[in-house]
Design a protein around this motif. Structure first.
Motif, short mmCIF file in Angstrom:
data_model
loop_
_atom_site.label_atom_id
_atom_site.label_comp_id
_atom_site.label_asym_id
_atom_site.label_seq_id
_atom_site.Cartn_x
_atom_site.Cartn_y
_atom_site.Cartn_z
N ASP A 1 9.51 2.60 8.42
CA ASP A 1 9.09 4.00 8.50
C ASP A 1 9.54 4.76 7.27
OD1 ASP A 1 8.04 3.53 10.92
OD2 ASP A 1 9.71 4.38 12.07
N GLU A 2 10.76 4.44 6.80
CA GLU A 2 11.30 5.20 5.68
C GLU A 2 10.51 4.94 4.39
OE1 GLU A 2 13.37 7.64 6.22
OE2 GLU A 2 13.37 6.97 8.30
N GLN A 3 10.11 3.66 4.22
CA GLN A 3 9.29 3.35 3.04
C GLN A 3 7.95 4.06 3.09
OE1 GLN A 3 9.14 -0.95 3.17
NE2 GLN A 3 10.69 -1.10 1.58
N PHE B 1 7.21 6.78 4.73
CA PHE B 1 7.40 8.22 4.58
C PHE B 1 7.64 8.57 3.11
CE2 PHE B 1 10.45 11.93 4.80
CZ PHE B 1 9.47 12.89 5.03
N TYR B 2 8.43 7.75 2.47
CA TYR B 2 8.73 8.01 1.06
C TYR B 2 7.44 8.02 0.23
CZ TYR B 2 11.35 7.71 -3.36
OH TYR B 2 11.88 7.96 -4.60
N LEU B 3 6.62 6.99 0.40
CA LEU B 3 5.40 6.91 -0.39
C LEU B 3 4.41 8.01 -0.02
CD1 LEU B 3 4.85 3.04 -0.52
CD2 LEU B 3 5.81 4.52 -2.26
N MET B 4 4.32 8.29 1.28
CA MET B 4 3.38 9.33 1.70
C MET B 4 3.85 10.71 1.22
SD MET B 4 2.24 8.02 5.49
CE MET B 4 0.97 9.27 5.74
N LEU C 1 0.59 9.50 -1.33
CA LEU C 1 -0.23 8.33 -0.99
C LEU C 1 -0.65 8.38 0.48
CD1 LEU C 1 1.28 7.40 -3.63
CD2 LEU C 1 1.10 5.10 -2.72
N SER C 2 -1.92 8.03 0.73
CA SER C 2 -2.37 7.96 2.12
C SER C 2 -1.66 6.81 2.82
CB SER C 2 -3.88 7.72 2.16
OG SER C 2 -4.15 6.42 1.67
N GLU C 3 -1.73 6.77 4.14
CA GLU C 3 -1.05 5.71 4.87
C GLU C 3 -1.54 4.33 4.42
OE1 GLU C 3 -1.07 6.14 9.10
OE2 GLU C 3 0.14 4.34 9.40
N MET D 1 0.50 -0.66 -0.96
CA MET D 1 1.49 -0.73 -2.04
C MET D 1 2.72 -1.53 -1.61
SD MET D 1 3.11 2.36 -4.31
CE MET D 1 1.87 2.37 -5.58
N ILE D 2 3.15 -1.34 -0.39
CA ILE D 2 4.30 -2.10 0.12
C ILE D 2 3.96 -3.59 0.18
CG2 ILE D 2 5.76 -2.50 2.16
CD1 ILE D 2 5.44 0.60 2.68
N ASN E 1 1.59 -5.19 -1.59
CA ASN E 1 1.50 -5.71 -2.95
C ASN E 1 2.87 -5.96 -3.54
OD1 ASN E 1 -1.20 -6.12 -3.74
ND2 ASN E 1 -1.53 -3.93 -3.79
N GLY E 2 3.79 -5.05 -3.25
CA GLY E 2 5.16 -5.21 -3.74
C GLY E 2 5.81 -6.45 -3.13
N GLU F 1 4.55 -9.42 -4.82
CA GLU F 1 4.69 -9.36 -6.27
C GLU F 1 5.24 -10.65 -6.92
OE1 GLU F 1 3.75 -7.59 -8.67
OE2 GLU F 1 5.12 -8.10 -10.31
N ASP G 1 1.40 13.06 3.26
CA ASP G 1 0.63 13.05 2.01
C ASP G 1 -0.18 14.32 1.85
OD1 ASP G 1 -0.77 11.91 4.25
OD2 ASP G 1 -2.36 11.23 2.89
N PRO H 1 10.60 -2.73 -2.84
CA PRO H 1 10.68 -3.97 -3.63
C PRO H 1 9.32 -4.38 -4.18
CG PRO H 1 11.79 -4.21 -1.50
CD PRO H 1 11.07 -2.91 -1.47
#
Ligand SMILES: Nc1ncnc2c1ncn2[C@@H]1O[C@H](COP(=O)(O)OP(=O)(O)OP(=O)(O)O)[C@@H](O)[C@H]1O
Ligand SMILES: [Mg+2]
Lengths: 469, 256
Positions: free
Chosen positions: A416-418, A420-423, A427-429, A435-436, A438-439, A442, B78, B96
């Motif tokens: 949830d924290e990741q 929330f941080y990106l949004m 960034l949309s959900e 992105m998470i 893809n990371g 990676e 967002d 990460p």
């Protein structure tokens, strides 16, 4: 609406390779697997008697072996409802213009000729059972690099094929290896001569088109001492409401001081059973790297293996798996340390979403005489929702004390924290999850040539858009 | 519309996991104003900033949050970011495998519109901002917050603020974890970003930050309520006396 169109809609339109062509084939076997079919195939291919004998023996082995009890659900495969041999054209062409128009269109849509022009040293395109197009850059040919479809290799270099065929994966290895050996067709044969480095990749592309199709390509790669090759394979199929079967056998032989990197980006449609046996032998100071990307399919069972035969050999498996709705990715790795002073690493990353299931199944085996072994296994699983599932089945058979073995496994959820941080950064959900993801992938993506990395990122984005919201 | 205050909290009640944390907060932040929010550990300061940003775990049970007169409660984080709200996190989380550069570019595209972010210009802008904040260029290639020290994380939060140029910035203990030099660099950075169109809410425990970023108003949050508001001098008084008196006077009523 046709049932195909309905299926297409059901999976949320996120599989863009789901189209199929009308059939206009030179030969299409009836359904089912018989001795007559094997005889007919071998006759049409004009094979030597010894190959026919291997096939007929394999057919018996296939019938005598029970289905594996482990792995995924295999009982639903209807072996009687499959076309085992489909020959779309008379021969493999060296010029795209000579490939039948509708097949060429398909490969155009998949971007193959374009990729060949831009960044490949050689291309092989297999459609159903046969390779329809094949080319290799002239300079490599002059250096003695052989890159052929397996059928042509059998005709042109029967002695080499006979010497190595089935030596890494014997017919008796498992039921699906036996099946492949009985009805194999197509696949790649590569031989890189001593000291030659093929710096840009060779690629093969496998396309299933017909419904209830079985594709059984057979690949053999041999690198002579001090040589290098990077081979990439990609696969897709149309979406049908009934199942197809893809069961390949891939044998790699890396001789002293040579390196083979074998990259797979598999993106089968969700009606394909993908049951593949991949195994390599690495000799003195040789390196074999399996870079294995598993998206799509209904069930994949695949455990690329490296047998570390002599001192200084190194094996690596780097794999990702993505399982969406109704999909099971049972993937892993096998590292067999036959000789002392050998090293292996396994990094497996999997993601499950919408009830999809991923499993890591791994084996590390160390022979009694094999001291000074280093082996590192790490598997990380990421679950995108509550309905999805991930398991690990690692097993170790260690018959030597002088070994360094690390094993680490993690299962996590998209936090949830990741999110929330990106949004909170706009960034949309969907984009945040992509992105998470893809990371997370990676470490795998950065090992791919740029063009494939971009494509894989895009595929992941599409998958994420598939069902949320 | 432009007359409406940037931020208005009206009788804001917020629950986390069924427990009431904010118990009727009223606060107005106008353009050009800097507000400091102080208060003991656990009084609800981060809850307040997370709620304004739209964290899904924080449930508004009563009251309103208005941004330029528009109700925020139903909006996703967002969407709030796109309106111009920014939160510098107390504990920035790591992502990460995602490089800071890629993340910032995606974020900027989302906020400014993809067509307004050109790769080359973005790169220039990013490196320029990093230099101003004393962040080594190498960080652009590192994964977001992964293995960053406490101070490095905080600098990167302000880097994001600098790039996104929000209307309302919520800085949640941006000073914690910063060494003395870094505090000055970051505070200078923030001061340069502040403009008459921007509102800022600075959450802090220490006067030293407020020596650099001079607030117009100081508020004290105790047990989920703003119990005192005043000018910059209030922060000094608190530093001298601590929270004891206020805590005793504003204990949570039994059963709440
Ligand atoms: N997600 C959560 N789950 C459970 N409790 C929470 C959660 N978030 C906050 N709380 C509780 O709410 C209360 C207020 O927390 P908050 O983080 O807002 O305090 P704070 O004023 O920011 O404190 P500090 O000065 O230590 O940062 C605390 O008791 C905290 O434990
Ligand atoms: Mg806090």
């Amino acid at each position: 609406m046709s049932s195909d169109a309905a299926t297409l809609q059901e999976i949320g339109n996120d599989y863009k390779y789901g189209f199929h062509d009308a059939e206009d084939y030179v030969f299409k076997s009836g359904k089912g697997l018989t001795r007559e079919l094997v005889l007919e195939m071998s006759r049409m291919k004009g094979e030597p008697q010894w190959m026919l004998d291997i096939r007929l023996h394999a057919l018996e082995v296939f019938h005598s072996k029970p289905l594996p009890e482990w792995g995924g659900e295999l009982r639903e495969i209807d072996f009687e409802n499959i076309h085992y041999y489909v020959r779309p054209s008379e021969k493999s062409e060296k010029n795209w213009d000579d490939v039948p128009e509708y097949i060429k269109n398909t490969f155009d849509k998949l971007g193959i000729p374009e990729a060949e022009r831009k960044f490949l040293a050689g291309v092989s395109a297999q459609y159903e059972s046969e390779v329809v197009y094949h080319s290799i850059r002239e300079d490599l040919e002059k250096e003695g690099v052989i890159f052929l479809d397996m059928d042509s290799a059998l005709r042109e270099f029967p002695d080499i094929v006979r010497k190595y065929f089935g030596t890494v994966i014997p017919t008796e290895d498992n039921k699906f290896a036996a099946l492949n050996t009985a009805v194999w067709s197509g696949g790649s044969f590569i031989l890189v001569p001593r000291g030659v480095r093929v710096e840009i990749p060779l690629q093969a592309y496998f396309r299933i088109n017909a419904q209830n199709m079985g594709q059984f390509e057979r690949t053999l790669i041999i690198t002579e001492p001090g040589s290098y090759v990077h081979y990439i394979e990609g696969c897709t199929a149309p979406i049908y409401s009934s199942d197809s079967l893809h069961s390949a056998v891939v044998e790699l032989i890396a001789m002293e001081g040579s390196t083979i990197r074998y990259t797979t980006i598999q993106n089968w449609s969700s009606n394909v059973y993908n049951l593949v046996t991949k195994r390599a032998q690495a000799f003195k100071n040789a390196t074999v790297e399996w870079v294995d990307g598993n998206l799509g399919s209904k069930l994949t069972m695949k455990y690329p293996a490296v047998y570390l035969m002599e001192e200084g050999a190194r094996g690596e498996v780097l794999s990702i798996a993505y399982a969406g709705k109704g999909q099971h990715q049972d993937a892993g790795a096998k590292m067999v340390h036959v000789a002392p002073n050998t090293a292996s690493t396994v990094l497996s990353k999997s993601i499950s979403k919408d009830g999809g299931r991923t499993s890591y199944r791994g084996l590390v085996k160390v022979y009694p005489g094999a001291h000074d072994i280093k082996c590192n296994v790490r598997c990380d699983a990421l679950l995108l929702d509550e309905d999805s599932r991930s398991d690990t089945y690692p097993s170790m058979e260690i018959d030597n004390k002088d070994v360094q073995i690390g094993h680490e496994a993690t299962v996590s959820k998209v936090g949830d924290e990741q999110l929330f941080y990106l949004m909170s950064r706009g960034l949309s959900e969907n984009d945040a999850i992509a992105m998470i993801v893809n990371g997370f992938f990676e470490p795998f993506i950065k090992e791919l040539p740029l063009e494939y990395a971009v494509e894989l990122n895009r595929l992941i984005q599409l998958e994420m858009e598939g069902s949320i919201g | 519309m432009s007359d409406a205050p940037l931020l208005q909290l009206e009788d804001l009640h917020v629950q986390v996991e069924g427990k009431e944390i904010l118990r009727g907060v009223n606060l107005t932040v106008r353009k050009g104003e800097i507000h400091a929010l102080m208060g003991p550990n656990g009084s609800g300061k981060s809850t307040l900033s997370n709620t304004i940003m739209g964290h899904p775990n924080y449930e508004v049970t009563k009251g309103r949050i208005l941004f330029e007169g528009e109700e925020l409660v139903e909006l996703e984080p967002d969407e709030r970011a796109k309106l111009g709200i920014f939160l510098a996190f107390q504990y920035p989380t790591s992502i990460p495998g995602v490089t800071l550069a890629n993340f910032l570019q995606a974020s900027l595209k989302a906020i400014r519109g993809a067509e307004n972010v050109k790769p080359l210009e973005f790169r220039k802008e990013l490196l320029g901002r990093m230099k101003e904040l004393g962040i080594n260029q190498e960080f652009a290639k590192r994964y977001v917050n992964e293995g960053f020290s406490g101070g490095e994380k905080k600098r990167c939060e302000i880097l994001q603020m600098a790039l996104l140029n929000p209307k309302l910035s919520l800085l949640d203990e941006t000073d914690s974890g910063l060494d003395i030099d870094a505090l000055r660099i970051v505070a200078d950075g923030v001061n340069q970003l502040i403009n008459p169109e921007m509102g800022v809410l600075v959450i802090t425990h220490y006067q030293r930050l407020l020596n650099h970023i001079k607030p117009h108003f100081v508020h004290v949050l105790v047990n989920g309520k703003l119990v005192q508001s005043g000018g910059p001098e209030l922060a000094l008084t608190l530093e001298e006396r601590g929270y004891d008196e206020l805590l005793q006077a504003h204990a949570v009523p039994a059963g709440a």
